[in-house]
Scaffold this motif. Structure first.
Motif, short mmCIF file in Angstrom:
data_model
loop_
_atom_site.label_atom_id
_atom_site.label_comp_id
_atom_site.label_asym_id
_atom_site.label_seq_id
_atom_site.Cartn_x
_atom_site.Cartn_y
_atom_site.Cartn_z
N GLU A 1 60.79 37.37 19.10
CA GLU A 1 59.91 36.79 18.10
C GLU A 1 58.80 35.95 18.73
OE1 GLU A 1 60.44 33.62 14.47
OE2 GLU A 1 61.83 35.32 14.56
N HIS A 2 59.06 35.38 19.91
CA HIS A 2 58.10 34.48 20.56
C HIS A 2 57.84 34.96 21.99
CE1 HIS A 2 58.14 31.46 17.35
NE2 HIS A 2 59.43 31.74 17.24
N SER A 3 57.30 36.14 22.12
CA SER A 3 57.05 36.71 23.44
C SER A 3 56.00 35.93 24.23
CB SER A 3 56.60 38.17 23.30
OG SER A 3 55.43 38.26 22.49
N ASP A 4 55.26 35.07 23.54
CA ASP A 4 54.23 34.27 24.20
C ASP A 4 54.79 33.02 24.87
OD1 ASP A 4 54.88 33.45 21.55
OD2 ASP A 4 53.15 32.09 21.55
N ILE A 5 56.08 32.71 24.62
CA ILE A 5 56.67 31.50 25.18
C ILE A 5 57.49 31.85 26.41
CG2 ILE A 5 58.35 29.64 24.78
CD1 ILE A 5 57.46 29.55 21.90
N ASP A 6 57.19 31.17 27.50
CA ASP A 6 57.92 31.35 28.76
C ASP A 6 59.15 30.44 28.73
OD1 ASP A 6 58.69 31.94 31.33
OD2 ASP A 6 57.23 30.61 32.27
N GLY A 7 60.33 31.03 28.60
CA GLY A 7 61.53 30.23 28.43
C GLY A 7 62.54 30.43 29.54
N THR A 8 63.24 29.34 29.88
CA THR A 8 64.36 29.37 30.83
C THR A 8 65.58 28.82 30.11
OG1 THR A 8 62.87 29.00 32.71
CG2 THR A 8 65.22 28.57 33.06
N PHE A 9 66.68 29.57 30.15
CA PHE A 9 67.89 29.17 29.44
C PHE A 9 69.02 29.08 30.46
CE2 PHE A 9 65.02 31.28 26.60
CZ PHE A 9 65.04 30.49 25.45
N GLU A 10 69.52 27.86 30.67
CA GLU A 10 70.46 27.60 31.75
C GLU A 10 71.86 27.30 31.24
OE1 GLU A 10 69.84 27.83 34.88
OE2 GLU A 10 67.65 27.80 35.03
N PRO A 11 72.88 28.12 31.58
CA PRO A 11 74.26 27.78 31.26
C PRO A 11 74.81 26.77 32.26
CG PRO A 11 74.19 29.89 32.38
CD PRO A 11 72.75 29.45 32.22
N VAL A 12 75.53 25.77 31.77
CA VAL A 12 76.09 24.72 32.62
C VAL A 12 77.55 24.51 32.26
CG1 VAL A 12 75.89 22.36 33.45
CG2 VAL A 12 73.85 23.57 32.68
N GLY A 13 78.46 25.04 33.07
CA GLY A 13 79.88 24.75 32.95
C GLY A 13 80.50 25.13 31.63
N GLY A 14 81.59 24.44 31.29
CA GLY A 14 82.33 24.68 30.06
C GLY A 14 83.26 23.53 29.79
N ASP A 15 84.48 23.82 29.27
CA ASP A 15 85.52 22.81 29.05
C ASP A 15 85.02 21.61 28.25
OD1 ASP A 15 87.78 23.99 29.98
OD2 ASP A 15 87.87 22.89 31.87
N GLY A 16 84.62 21.86 27.01
CA GLY A 16 84.29 20.77 26.12
C GLY A 16 83.02 20.03 26.47
N ASN A 17 82.04 20.69 27.06
CA ASN A 17 80.73 20.12 27.35
C ASN A 17 80.74 19.06 28.45
OD1 ASN A 17 79.38 21.73 25.54
ND2 ASN A 17 78.95 20.13 24.06
N VAL A 18 81.82 18.90 29.17
CA VAL A 18 81.88 17.84 30.18
C VAL A 18 80.80 18.02 31.23
CG1 VAL A 18 83.27 16.81 32.02
CG2 VAL A 18 84.32 17.34 29.81
N GLU A 19 80.70 19.21 31.82
CA GLU A 19 79.71 19.44 32.87
C GLU A 19 78.29 19.43 32.30
OE1 GLU A 19 80.88 23.01 34.83
OE2 GLU A 19 82.72 22.14 35.63
N LEU A 20 78.13 19.97 31.10
CA LEU A 20 76.81 19.95 30.46
C LEU A 20 76.35 18.52 30.23
CD1 LEU A 20 74.42 21.33 29.03
CD2 LEU A 20 75.81 21.35 26.95
N ASN A 21 77.24 17.68 29.70
CA ASN A 21 76.88 16.29 29.45
C ASN A 21 76.48 15.57 30.74
OD1 ASN A 21 77.37 16.51 26.71
ND2 ASN A 21 79.48 15.79 26.87
N THR A 22 77.20 15.87 31.82
CA THR A 22 76.87 15.27 33.12
C THR A 22 75.48 15.69 33.56
OG1 THR A 22 79.20 15.39 33.71
CG2 THR A 22 77.65 15.00 35.49
N ALA A 23 75.18 16.98 33.41
CA ALA A 23 73.87 17.49 33.82
C ALA A 23 72.75 16.85 33.01
CB ALA A 23 73.85 19.01 33.67
#
Length: 427
Positions: free
Chosen positions: A64-86
């Motif tokens: 839908e938004h081919s004009d937007i340059d996007g980066t989508f980064e997965p970070v860890g798992g286990d209840g968002n612990v690693e994501l929250n740290t990042a």
């Protein structure tokens, strides 16, 4: 960029710096610096129920938004612990991302002072306040700002079961109306079959915490849970629920429970090794995967956790936006998109969650999720989840997990765990 005085006075650094600083480097694996103005989104869906769902969401957005340059980064798992740290590390280093997946409600306190207000540009511009469930609107509002847009809801109080195991044990799942009924069923399965009665992971303390919440609510009522999270819990009820949890963990779980999480525990149900499991309906996202031949209504089924009929234990996923945003215009387009009916249906059908919009036709969802969606709209009570950030502030949630981790993961000390739990929510 994020000002240091905001981090000192607003962002709840105590929640993390004492407990997970050692994991910051691991949590940041794969994250990039935001040196340009491209959209950068962080999320914690690295496998299991979430990987296919987030990939589908990204593909729909990019189409839908081919004009937007996007980066989508997965970070860890286990209840968002690693994501929250990042996320914390990036904000502390004055290097904010565009948006990140997280839980709203009280969980947003950890980012207090560094959040962008989306009320005018997203919520009002798209009419989302009228289209979203009122409860979700409230939880996405914090300190008179609306920094989050919800993407889906999980109900926490489910008991999933392997139909072959229950049939072999002669158990009618619909007849299980109380915690006592469930305990009798687990004993029957243990004595009369070769199935593990209760699939359960103990690698992370939040898994025991969320099971304890369901036991407390089943044995003593939802009001007992509500009183607890409001700082007025009944110690006897807290201990009774802990002792039931201990009985389950000592007698009815697998030998490897201490080393596995909920994904591995749920796979025991799929593999025909375990009879039942408690958890959020993200597990449905696993069960319906093309990787497994595990059919709803044939190989597995579900009931509300015994004793919690008519209750929807409320869990919410959302995308949150930091202030001083590196790509404000692109970020607003992303946040608008995830609030659309298209995005909510595409994502939740794969994730095992349900849309927060109230204008979705149930036939757009799978059979199981259509039932869950109707429960989302029509249940009698909606207590917020404790182990997933909605019910209490982050420091309190961490202390509740600590109460289980320190006192109730073998060896078990119900008195010490109860005191620590009550102390955590009274602060």
């Amino acid at each position: 960029m994020v000002e240091n005085d905001k981090l000192t006075n607003g962002l709840d650094r105590r929640t993390y710096l004492g407990g997970i600083a050692a994991g910051a480097v691991a949590g940041l694996a794969g994250c990039t610096d935001s040196e340009d103005d491209g959209l950068e989104v962080l999320h914690g869906w690295t496998g299991g129920d979430g990987a296919a769902a987030i990939e589908t969401l990204i593909e729909a957005f990019e189409e839908e938004h081919s004009d937007i340059d996007g980066t989508f980064e997965p970070v860890g798992g286990d209840g968002n612990v690693e994501l929250n740290t990042a996320v914390l590390q990036r904000l502390t280093n004055e290097n904010p991302m565009s948006s990140f997946a997280n839980w709203p409600g009280n969980n947003l306190k950890r980012y207090e002072g560094v959040l962008m207000d989306l009320e005018e540009d997203v919520w009002e511009a798209e009419g989302l306040k009228e289209d979203m469930q009122e409860r979700a609107v409230e939880l996405c509002t914090y300190n008179d700002k609306m920094p989050a847009v919800p993407i889906g809801s999980h109900r926490m109080n489910n008991l999933f079961y392997n139909t072959a195991a229950f049939d072999e044990a002669g158990i009618d799942a619909e007849s299980l109306e109380s915690m006592s009924d469930l305990m009798d069923a687990l004993e029957t399965i243990d004595q009369d079959t070769d199935y593990i009665p209760f699939a359960h992971g103990m690698r992370s303390a939040f898994l025991g915490l969320q099971t304890w919440v369901q036991i407390l609510s089943s044995q003593s009522g939802v009001d007992a849970y509500t009183d607890f999270i409001e700082g007025d819990g009944d110690r006897d009820a807290v201990i009774d629920a802990l002792e039931t949890l201990r009985e389950i963990q000592q007698n009815y779980i697998s030998d490897d429970a201490s080393s596995i999480g909920y994904t591995q525990a749920a796979q025991k149900l799929i593999a025909g090794e375990a009879a039942c499991i408690h958890g959020g309906n993200w597990q449905y996202g696993m069960y319906r995967s093309d990787d497994y031949d595990f059919e709803f209504g044939e190989d597995w089924d579900w009931i509300p956790f015994p004793g919690t009929e008519g209750t929807y234990f409320y869990h919410l996923d959302s995308f949150v936006v930091p202030d001083d945003n590196p790509s404000s215009e692109e970020t607003i387009e992303w946040q608008k998109f995830i609030g659309t009916a298209e995005a909510q249906v595409e994502f939740n059908n794969l994730k095992g969650s349900v849309p927060l919009r109230t204008d979705i036709e149930p036939d757009e969802l799978t059979d199981f999720l259509a039932m869950t969606y109707e429960d989302l709209l029509d249940s009698e009570e909606y207590p917020p989840t404790l182990a997933h950030g909605l019910a209490v502030e982050p420091k309190q949630q961490n202390d509740c997990e600590g109460a289980i981790g320190d006192h109730f993961m073998d060896p078990y000390d119900a008195d010490a765990a109860a005191d620590a739990l009550l102390d955590a929510v009274s602060k």
